[in-house]
Design a protein around this motif. Sequence first.
Motif, PDB file in Angstrom:
ATOM      1  N   LEU A  16      24.269  69.322  93.281  1.00  0.00           N
ATOM      2  CA  LEU A  16      23.075  70.155  93.379  1.00  0.00           C
ATOM      3  C   LEU A  16      21.811  69.381  93.045  1.00  0.00           C
ATOM      4  O   LEU A  16      21.859  68.304  92.448  1.00  0.00           O
ATOM      5  CB  LEU A  16      23.229  71.373  92.484  1.00  0.00           C
ATOM      6  CG  LEU A  16      24.501  72.195  92.756  1.00  0.00           C
ATOM      7  CD1 LEU A  16      24.591  73.359  91.807  1.00  0.00           C
ATOM      8  CD2 LEU A  16      24.559  72.646  94.199  1.00  0.00           C
ATOM      9  N   ARG A  17      20.683  69.931  93.419  1.00  0.00           N
ATOM     10  CA  ARG A  17      19.382  69.279  93.262  1.00  0.00           C
ATOM     11  C   ARG A  17      19.098  68.860  91.814  1.00  0.00           C
ATOM     12  O   ARG A  17      18.491  67.829  91.569  1.00  0.00           O
ATOM     13  CB  ARG A  17      18.276  70.203  93.761  1.00  0.00           C
ATOM     14  CG  ARG A  17      16.923  69.529  93.826  1.00  0.00           C
ATOM     15  CD  ARG A  17      15.892  70.382  94.505  1.00  0.00           C
ATOM     16  NE  ARG A  17      16.276  70.538  95.909  1.00  0.00           N
ATOM     17  CZ  ARG A  17      16.022  71.620  96.625  1.00  0.00           C
ATOM     18  NH1 ARG A  17      15.393  72.631  96.102  1.00  0.00           N
ATOM     19  NH2 ARG A  17      16.387  71.695  97.888  1.00  0.00           N
ATOM     20  N   ASP A  18      19.563  69.644  90.857  1.00  0.00           N
ATOM     21  CA  ASP A  18      19.305  69.319  89.451  1.00  0.00           C
ATOM     22  C   ASP A  18      20.310  68.318  88.889  1.00  0.00           C
ATOM     23  O   ASP A  18      20.292  68.020  87.704  1.00  0.00           O
ATOM     24  CB  ASP A  18      19.284  70.590  88.601  1.00  0.00           C
ATOM     25  CG  ASP A  18      20.600  71.359  88.652  1.00  0.00           C
ATOM     26  OD1 ASP A  18      21.575  70.882  89.281  1.00  0.00           O
ATOM     27  OD2 ASP A  18      20.657  72.451  88.065  1.00  0.00           O
ATOM     28  N   GLY A  19      21.190  67.781  89.744  1.00  0.00           N
ATOM     29  CA  GLY A  19      22.171  66.791  89.310  1.00  0.00           C
ATOM     30  C   GLY A  19      23.484  67.385  88.846  1.00  0.00           C
ATOM     31  O   GLY A  19      24.439  66.666  88.577  1.00  0.00           O
ATOM     32  N   GLU A  20      23.531  68.699  88.721  1.00  0.00           N
ATOM     33  CA  GLU A  20      24.756  69.375  88.290  1.00  0.00           C
ATOM     34  C   GLU A  20      25.794  69.358  89.404  1.00  0.00           C
ATOM     35  O   GLU A  20      25.458  69.413  90.578  1.00  0.00           O
ATOM     36  CB  GLU A  20      24.458  70.827  87.896  1.00  0.00           C
ATOM     37  CG  GLU A  20      23.620  70.954  86.650  1.00  0.00           C
ATOM     38  CD  GLU A  20      24.341  70.453  85.417  1.00  0.00           C
ATOM     39  OE1 GLU A  20      25.530  70.786  85.235  1.00  0.00           O
ATOM     40  OE2 GLU A  20      23.716  69.712  84.642  1.00  0.00           O
ATOM     41  N   PRO A  21      27.067  69.294  89.030  1.00  0.00           N
ATOM     42  CA  PRO A  21      28.116  69.359  90.055  1.00  0.00           C
ATOM     43  C   PRO A  21      28.196  70.760  90.646  1.00  0.00           C
ATOM     44  O   PRO A  21      28.105  71.756  89.940  1.00  0.00           O
ATOM     45  CB  PRO A  21      29.391  69.008  89.296  1.00  0.00           C
ATOM     46  CG  PRO A  21      29.082  69.241  87.858  1.00  0.00           C
ATOM     47  CD  PRO A  21      27.602  69.094  87.696  1.00  0.00           C
TER      48      PRO A  21
END
Length: 98
Positions: free
Chosen positions: A35-40
């Motif tokens: 995801l855009r925020d770096g979260e899987p």
Amino acid sequence: MWTLALRGGARVAVVAAQWCDAFGVVTRGRVQLELRDGEPGPVLGRDAGFWLRGTGVRALRNPGRRTARVRIVTPRARTVTCQSTHPVRQLPNDGGTT
């Protein structure tokens, strides 16, 4: 249409200008959406389909050891404007030059 092959542990960035209106189908292995925020994000298995436009996906990752494959389908329109939320309309050919 083209095929993306992701080796085990590989990651490919999703650049909006290159993936505009792209639809992907996992044909082999598993693919995780980053995801855009770096979260899987979710891990998608074989035959799972997904849109990339407006989803906030910034990369595709292969969480497994074996090569994963994704078929990517994009529209055939001559010009695609990614910033528009309206469907792309192809104007009839008026016999002029392109």
